[in-house]
Write a protein that holds these residues in place. Structure first.
Motif, PDB file in Angstrom:
ATOM      1  N   GLU A 168      49.716  47.064  31.609  1.00 16.37           N
ATOM      2  CA  GLU A 168      50.960  47.379  31.379  1.00 16.37           C
ATOM      3  C   GLU A 168      51.485  48.547  31.757  1.00 16.37           C
ATOM      4  O   GLU A 168      52.651  48.890  32.134  1.00 16.37           O
ATOM      5  N   ILE A 169      50.567  49.501  31.734  1.00 14.24           N
ATOM      6  CA  ILE A 169      50.893  51.163  32.036  1.00 14.24           C
ATOM      7  C   ILE A 169      51.279  51.156  33.443  1.00 14.24           C
ATOM      8  O   ILE A 169      50.501  50.534  34.446  1.00 14.24           O
ATOM      9  N   GLU A 170      52.306  51.654  33.769  1.00 16.91           N
ATOM     10  CA  GLU A 170      52.780  52.085  35.166  1.00 16.91           C
ATOM     11  C   GLU A 170      51.783  52.571  36.031  1.00 16.91           C
ATOM     12  O   GLU A 170      51.247  53.700  35.649  1.00 16.91           O
ATOM     13  N   GLY A 171      51.483  52.170  37.120  1.00 18.09           N
ATOM     14  CA  GLY A 171      50.655  52.507  38.190  1.00 18.09           C
ATOM     15  C   GLY A 171      49.208  51.939  38.383  1.00 18.09           C
ATOM     16  O   GLY A 171      48.491  52.258  39.142  1.00 18.09           O
ATOM     17  N   VAL A 172      48.962  51.102  37.090  1.00 14.25           N
ATOM     18  CA  VAL A 172      47.706  50.421  37.000  1.00 14.25           C
ATOM     19  C   VAL A 172      47.501  49.294  38.074  1.00 14.25           C
ATOM     20  O   VAL A 172      48.576  48.343  38.049  1.00 14.25           O
ATOM     21  N   ARG A 173      46.458  49.352  38.727  1.00 17.28           N
ATOM     22  CA  ARG A 173      46.397  48.293  39.785  1.00 17.28           C
ATOM     23  C   ARG A 173      45.527  47.125  39.318  1.00 17.28           C
ATOM     24  O   ARG A 173      46.050  46.113  39.419  1.00 17.28           O
ATOM     25  N   ARG A 174      44.505  47.640  38.716  1.00 19.83           N
ATOM     26  CA  ARG A 174      43.598  46.457  38.269  1.00 19.83           C
ATOM     27  C   ARG A 174      42.523  47.020  37.366  1.00 19.83           C
ATOM     28  O   ARG A 174      42.070  48.220  37.246  1.00 19.83           O
ATOM     29  N   THR A 175      41.940  46.217  36.416  1.00 18.45           N
ATOM     30  CA  THR A 175      41.048  46.717  35.699  1.00 18.45           C
ATOM     31  C   THR A 175      39.596  45.899  35.615  1.00 18.45           C
ATOM     32  O   THR A 175      39.786  44.745  35.935  1.00 18.45           O
ATOM     33  N   GLU A 176      38.653  46.431  35.219  1.00 19.05           N
ATOM     34  CA  GLU A 176      37.385  45.562  34.987  1.00 19.05           C
ATOM     35  C   GLU A 176      36.780  46.041  33.741  1.00 19.05           C
ATOM     36  O   GLU A 176      36.682  47.057  33.368  1.00 19.05           O
ATOM     37  N   THR A 177      36.433  45.012  32.844  1.00 19.06           N
ATOM     38  CA  THR A 177      36.046  45.147  31.457  1.00 19.06           C
ATOM     39  C   THR A 177      34.462  44.899  31.415  1.00 19.06           C
ATOM     40  O   THR A 177      34.158  43.760  31.800  1.00 19.06           O
ATOM     41  N   LEU A 178      33.792  45.840  30.958  1.00 16.73           N
ATOM     42  CA  LEU A 178      32.509  45.527  30.516  1.00 16.73           C
ATOM     43  C   LEU A 178      32.182  45.738  28.923  1.00 16.73           C
ATOM     44  O   LEU A 178      32.485  46.444  28.384  1.00 16.73           O
ATOM     45  N   ILE A 179      31.784  44.405  28.579  1.00 19.36           N
ATOM     46  CA  ILE A 179      31.696  44.299  27.161  1.00 19.36           C
ATOM     47  C   ILE A 179      30.178  44.363  26.817  1.00 19.36           C
ATOM     48  O   ILE A 179      29.273  43.887  27.233  1.00 19.36           O
ATOM     49  N   HIS A 180      30.059  45.590  25.701  1.00 25.81           N
ATOM     50  CA  HIS A 180      28.647  45.815  25.128  1.00 25.81           C
ATOM     51  C   HIS A 180      28.102  44.627  24.640  1.00 25.81           C
ATOM     52  O   HIS A 180      28.772  43.735  23.640  1.00 25.81           O
ATOM     53  N   VAL A 181      26.708  44.517  24.691  1.00 28.94           N
ATOM     54  CA  VAL A 181      26.090  43.218  24.235  1.00 28.94           C
ATOM     55  C   VAL A 181      24.833  43.705  23.802  1.00 28.94           C
ATOM     56  O   VAL A 181      24.254  44.723  24.195  1.00 28.94           O
ATOM     57  N   GLU A 182      24.383  43.083  22.663  1.00 32.43           N
ATOM     58  CA  GLU A 182      23.301  43.726  21.607  1.00 32.43           C
ATOM     59  C   GLU A 182      21.977  42.813  21.856  1.00 32.43           C
ATOM     60  O   GLU A 182      22.159  41.519  22.403  1.00 32.43           O
TER      61      GLU A 182
END
Length: 73
Positions: free
Chosen positions: A59-73
């Motif tokens: 929702e932050i103005e200017g953000v085009r896309r995100t990629e999320t990397l979730i920590h796994v143990e």
């Protein structure tokens, strides 16, 4: 606790790290150079909370896309 790293692409000349730091669940954020423009470090109680943080970052103005990397143990 669930940890994740969000990689963020933004529009040219936009910096979002300081705004992202104000989001609950964001442990740290910084602007970077390279394929992505910012990195957001997330530390939340439950996996479902990562989605909430991601939606707020998007929702932050200017953000085009995100990629999320979730920590796994």
């Amino acid at each position: 606790m669930v940890k994740a790293v969000m990689l963020v692409r933004v529009k040219p000349q936009v910096r979002i790290a300081e705004k992202a730091k104000g989001i609950e669940g964001v442990k740290d954020a910084f602007d970077v150079t390279g394929r992505f423009d910012a990195v957001v470090i997330v530390d939340v109680k439950e996996l479902a909370d990562i989605k909430k943080v991601a939606l707020k970052v998007q929702e932050i103005e200017g953000v085009r896309r995100t990629e999320t990397l979730i920590h796994v143990e």
